[in-house]
Write a protein that holds these residues in place. Structure first.
Motif, short mmCIF file in Angstrom:
data_model
loop_
_atom_site.label_atom_id
_atom_site.label_comp_id
_atom_site.label_asym_id
_atom_site.label_seq_id
_atom_site.Cartn_x
_atom_site.Cartn_y
_atom_site.Cartn_z
N VAL A 1 0.84 -1.20 0.00
CA VAL A 1 0.00 0.00 0.00
C VAL A 1 0.87 1.25 0.00
N VAL A 2 1.94 1.24 0.80
CA VAL A 2 2.86 2.39 0.84
C VAL A 2 3.50 2.61 -0.52
N LEU A 3 3.94 1.53 -1.16
CA LEU A 3 4.56 1.65 -2.48
C LEU A 3 3.56 2.19 -3.51
N ALA A 4 2.32 1.72 -3.44
CA ALA A 4 1.30 2.21 -4.36
C ALA A 4 1.05 3.70 -4.16
N ALA A 5 1.01 4.12 -2.89
CA ALA A 5 0.83 5.54 -2.60
C ALA A 5 1.99 6.36 -3.13
N LEU A 6 3.20 5.82 -3.01
CA LEU A 6 4.38 6.53 -3.51
C LEU A 6 4.35 6.67 -5.03
N VAL A 7 3.85 5.65 -5.72
CA VAL A 7 3.71 5.74 -7.18
C VAL A 7 2.79 6.91 -7.54
N CYS A 8 1.67 7.01 -6.83
CA CYS A 8 0.71 8.08 -7.10
C CYS A 8 1.32 9.44 -6.80
N VAL A 9 2.02 9.54 -5.67
CA VAL A 9 2.67 10.80 -5.31
C VAL A 9 3.73 11.15 -6.34
N ALA A 10 4.48 10.15 -6.80
CA ALA A 10 5.54 10.38 -7.78
C ALA A 10 4.99 10.95 -9.07
N ARG A 11 3.84 10.47 -9.51
CA ARG A 11 3.26 10.96 -10.76
C ARG A 11 2.86 12.44 -10.64
N VAL A 12 2.42 12.83 -9.44
CA VAL A 12 2.11 14.24 -9.21
C VAL A 12 3.40 15.05 -9.13
N TYR A 13 4.39 14.54 -8.40
CA TYR A 13 5.66 15.25 -8.26
C TYR A 13 6.32 15.48 -9.62
N LEU A 14 6.29 14.46 -10.47
CA LEU A 14 6.93 14.57 -11.79
C LEU A 14 6.19 15.53 -12.72
N GLY A 15 4.95 15.88 -12.36
CA GLY A 15 4.18 16.80 -13.18
C GLY A 15 3.33 16.12 -14.23
#
Length: 207
Positions: free
Chosen positions: A156-170
């Protein structure tokens, strides 16, 4: 191990679908609201030092990942899990690519959010919902009946990080990834119900 269809999987699918519908309604205008833009700007503005790690993490959401995860499932003779993981790919392409994107067309942050920082992602194109979020959320839901709680928490943490990463990357605004994750949960919940999951009650009764 015998398998069964759990009512909770049908509930999971329905819940994911409901959240996806709500997110789709919220972004139907194509605009990014004030609150969502504020969240995007905050995450997107994180320092460059986290770019490489987050770029690497977001690879967990690429379209080939369910097929890669299906390989160890086959090795471990988890046939139902392997089948569900393989089916996740065409269903993702159908629901995400053909259905939702045809109904809701919101552009990427580079086109709708002034000042968005783009890190090796497209500046234009349909952003809603996030395909990475669909894939990674779907994988987590499919694996949930097969892994111990501590491993599920890590997933779940890794999935959340993927979602956050997509926002961070723009690449996406926040509701793009929330809506994508909801679509992934809905698809995977339906797959778990249709294919069946291990019946833990049998193991508990025999131990």
């Amino acid at each position: 191990m015998s398998a069964r269809r759990r009512p909770r999987d049908a509930v999971t699918a329905a819940g994911g679908a409901a959240v996806a519908v709500l997110c789709s309604w919220a972004v139907a205008s194509g605009e990014v609201g004030t609150a969502e833009r504020a969240v995007f700007t905050w995450v997107n503005g994180w320092p460059d030092v986290v770019e490489r790690p987050l770029w690497a993490v977001q690879l967990l959401g690429v379209i080939a990942m369910p097929l890669l995860v299906a390989v160890p499932a086959l090795v471990l003779r988890q046939w139902r899990l392997a089948l569900a993981l393989v089916l996740l790919v065409p269903l993702k392409l159908l629901v995400h690519g053909e259905l939702v994107k045809s109904l809701v067309q919101r552009e990427r942050p580079g086109s709708v959010i002034p000042g968005a920082i783009l890190r090796e992602v497209p500046s234009a194109g349909i952003a809603y919902p996030s395909g990475h979020a669909v894939v990674v959320a779907g994988i987590v839901v499919l694996l949930a009946p097969y892994v111990r709680r501590r491993w599920l928490e890590l997933l779940v943490v890794l999935a959340a990080l993927v979602c956050v990463a997509r926002v961070y990357l723009g690449a996406h605004a926040p509701l793009d990834v929330v809506g994508g994750a909801a679509v992934g949960v809905a698809i995977a919940g339906a797959l778990n119900w249709v294919v069946g999951v291990p019946d833990r009650r049998v193991r508990a009764a025999s131990s």
